[in-house]
Design an enzyme around this catalytic site. Sequence first.
Site, PDB file in Angstrom:
ATOM      1  N   HIS A 133      -4.714  -3.540   6.414  1.00 58.76           N
ATOM      2  CA  HIS A 133      -4.429  -3.115   7.775  1.00 58.76           C
ATOM      3  C   HIS A 133      -5.349  -1.959   8.137  1.00 58.76           C
ATOM      4  CE1 HIS A 133      -1.673  -0.468   5.364  1.00 58.76           C
ATOM      5  NE2 HIS A 133      -2.282   0.429   6.106  1.00 58.76           N
TER       6      HIS A 133
HETATM    7  C1  T46 Z   1      -1.835   3.057   4.185  1.00 59.37           C
HETATM    8  C2  T46 Z   1      -1.899   2.712   2.744  1.00 59.37           C
HETATM    9  C3  T46 Z   1      -2.904   3.547   1.992  1.00 59.37           C
HETATM   10  C4  T46 Z   1       7.836   3.243   5.590  1.00 59.37           C
HETATM   11  O1  T46 Z   1       8.955   2.914   6.018  1.00 59.37           O
HETATM   12  N1  T46 Z   1       7.407   4.544   5.693  1.00 59.37           N
HETATM   13  C5  T46 Z   1       6.193   4.942   5.249  1.00 59.37           C
HETATM   14  O2  T46 Z   1       5.854   6.160   5.388  1.00 59.37           O
HETATM   15  C6  T46 Z   1       5.324   3.976   4.629  1.00 59.37           C
HETATM   16  C7  T46 Z   1       3.957   4.397   4.115  1.00 59.37           C
HETATM   17  C8  T46 Z   1       5.758   2.684   4.530  1.00 59.37           C
HETATM   18  N2  T46 Z   1       6.995   2.331   4.984  1.00 59.37           N
HETATM   19  C9  T46 Z   1       7.456   0.950   4.830  1.00 59.37           C
HETATM   20  C10 T46 Z   1       6.751  -0.067   5.736  1.00 59.37           C
HETATM   21  C11 T46 Z   1       6.791  -1.336   4.928  1.00 59.37           C
HETATM   22  O3  T46 Z   1       8.008  -2.013   5.166  1.00 59.37           O
HETATM   23  O4  T46 Z   1       7.201   0.527   3.495  1.00 59.37           O
HETATM   24  C12 T46 Z   1       6.818  -0.849   3.484  1.00 59.37           C
HETATM   25  C13 T46 Z   1       5.454  -0.997   2.802  1.00 59.37           C
HETATM   26  O5  T46 Z   1       4.449  -0.428   3.645  1.00 59.37           O
HETATM   27  P1  T46 Z   1       2.989  -1.050   3.732  1.00 59.37           P
HETATM   28  O6  T46 Z   1       3.031  -2.522   3.535  1.00 59.37           O
HETATM   29  O7  T46 Z   1       2.324  -0.537   4.962  1.00 59.37           O
HETATM   30  O8  T46 Z   1       2.324  -0.372   2.425  1.00 59.37           O
HETATM   31  P2  T46 Z   1       0.821  -0.387   1.971  1.00 59.37           P
HETATM   32  O9  T46 Z   1       0.802   0.061   0.562  1.00 59.37           O
HETATM   33  O10 T46 Z   1       0.168  -1.680   2.291  1.00 59.37           O
HETATM   34  O11 T46 Z   1       0.116   0.736   2.913  1.00 59.37           O
HETATM   35  C14 T46 Z   1       0.429   2.103   2.742  1.00 59.37           C
HETATM   36  C15 T46 Z   1       0.651   2.762   4.106  1.00 59.37           C
HETATM   37  O12 T46 Z   1       1.664   2.046   4.833  1.00 59.37           O
HETATM   38  C16 T46 Z   1      -0.597   2.752   4.932  1.00 59.37           C
HETATM   39  O13 T46 Z   1      -0.449   3.621   6.033  1.00 59.37           O
HETATM   40  O14 T46 Z   1      -2.837   3.429   4.769  1.00 59.37           O
HETATM   41  O15 T46 Z   1      -0.637   2.746   2.069  1.00 59.37           O
END
Ligand code: T46
Length: 134
Positions: free
Chosen positions: A50
């Site tokens: 993303h």
């Molecule tokens: C990024 C990379 C480096 C939350 O509810 N609060 C939060 O602060 C975060 C970071 C995530 N979430 C929830 C949203 C999703 O349901 O946790 C779940 C997993 O998040 P995501 O799929 O976005 O995780 P990554 O590891 O793909 O990405 C994360 C960060 O979201 C993103 O901003 O830049 O790490």
Amino acid sequence: MPVVERFQFQHLANPAGSIVVAHGERDVPFAIRRIYFLYGVPADQMRGRHAHKTLTQIAVCVRGSCRFCLDDGHERTELVLSKPYEGLVIRPMMWREMSDFSEDCVLLVLASDAYDESDYIRDYEEFKNAVRAR
Ligand code: T46
């Protein structure tokens, strides 16, 4: 802006061990509004995929290592984060993918804002179109 922008944390090392320090707005180029960390990511998992519309972040592997692929819509670069005092600045409108997490990896992220799902672009074509439209 270069695709890869590294961030050197202040690193105080002595025979008794090391301390890594960062002050928001002084060392880090933004006010830190949120921190989070990833750990226990299986080696075969890819995360990220993303971009953010407005969020700026600094990611650092405080333990272990992982691979980042960064893409600004024009250029794609890969690098490995493995030092607890060497961060990666991830500016807005930068597609990121993280993979090859070591078993012990703890990826700490300093973020300029609170979590907001509407700030995410999770579709690569939508990201490319947004870059083109700029
Ligand atoms: C990024 C990379 C480096 C939350 O509810 N609060 C939060 O602060 C975060 C970071 C995530 N979430 C929830 C949203 C999703 O349901 O946790 C779940 C997993 O998040 P995501 O799929 O976005 O995780 P990554 O590891 O793909 O990405 C994360 C960060 O979201 C993103 O901003 O830049 O790490």
